[in-house]
Design an enzyme around this catalytic site. Sequence first.
Site, PDB file in Angstrom:
ATOM      1  N   HIS A  48       0.907  -1.221   0.041  1.00  0.00           N
ATOM      2  CA  HIS A  48      -0.168   0.131   0.170  1.00  0.00           C
ATOM      3  C   HIS A  48       0.892   1.364  -0.076  1.00  0.00           C
ATOM      4  CE1 HIS A  48      -2.811  -2.843   2.086  1.00  0.00           C
ATOM      5  NE2 HIS A  48      -3.501  -2.465   1.263  1.00  0.00           N
ATOM      6  N   ARG A 198      -3.851 -10.101   4.277  1.00  0.00           N
ATOM      7  CA  ARG A 198      -4.153 -11.393   4.831  1.00  0.00           C
ATOM      8  C   ARG A 198      -3.262 -12.399   5.477  1.00  0.00           C
ATOM      9  NH1 ARG A 198      -8.719 -10.544   0.969  1.00  0.00           N
ATOM     10  NH2 ARG A 198     -10.648 -10.433   2.408  1.00  0.00           N
TER      11      ARG A 198
END
Length: 292
Positions: A48, A198
């Site tokens: 990100h 995740r």
Amino acid sequence: MTPFSYGPMTESLRLVQSREDLNTNWSELRARGAIGLVPTMGALHEGHLQLVDASRRACETTVVTIFVNPTQFGPGEDLQRYPRDLDGDLAKLRARGVDMVFAPSLVDVYRPGHETFVEVGPVAAPMEGACRPGHFRGVATIVLKLFQLAPADKAFFGRKDYQQTLVIKQMVHDFDLRIGIEVCPIVREDDGLAMSSRNAYLDRDERQRALSLWRGLQLAEQMCAAGHRDAAELKAAVRRELEESGRAEVEYVEIVRDGTVSPVTLVDEPAVVCIAVRIGATRLIDNHKIGS
Ligand code: PAF
């Protein structure tokens, strides 16, 4: 720092949590020049943050959205346990020079009575679309809403979600949206595991087994470079690597023409190997371009 920035980089992050506050702030951001948007669901990692870096290189102002979008999770998926860490995310974004974070509440995004969704086309049908019915309908709907709420010039997405980037580009094209879509490279850990929020679910053993994804993708690349161009042979080799060394439950191994979701039978032009597996209870996806 651009001439429009105010205060030291580390202190200039603004957190906005309602659509009213976003509207109030937007004209000031707009006056500074181009706005880059980085939509996220939080639990931020280096992948990100590299989207943030790309936005900061391209635009005067960078806005990150943090919203765990319930409409893209199916029944029985990990919506409830999806990692959430707003304070940690804000610290990372502040250190990276982000100007504004928009972290709205659920009811501020999906107001009572919301009933319209984006119907996605064939690009959303195979692979993730087949394994997660309704997922891309939810993704396209929230991304369209974010583009409306935070009308930026460019939006930045990671290539790890290869099919998602195609769905979003298709929507932007079909709805004549005035926003540029920038797709940034996959960011991997040193051992090759693609960064994903995740990954936090994996225990030590599962984390080791998850390395089979990158090994499988590299194997496809090596075989292709050595002249094995038959897609069925390549897919079988990747599947074996995932099942045998990763003890993974394979949802799909597909090879598609680069920039599409069309399966190839022969890798005679650039193609993308796309995989989805379960390692224990954790679902992981990855992809890699071959044949270029
Ligand atoms: O890629 C994600 O994190 C999400 O699918 C997105 C694009 C932020 C929409 O919720």
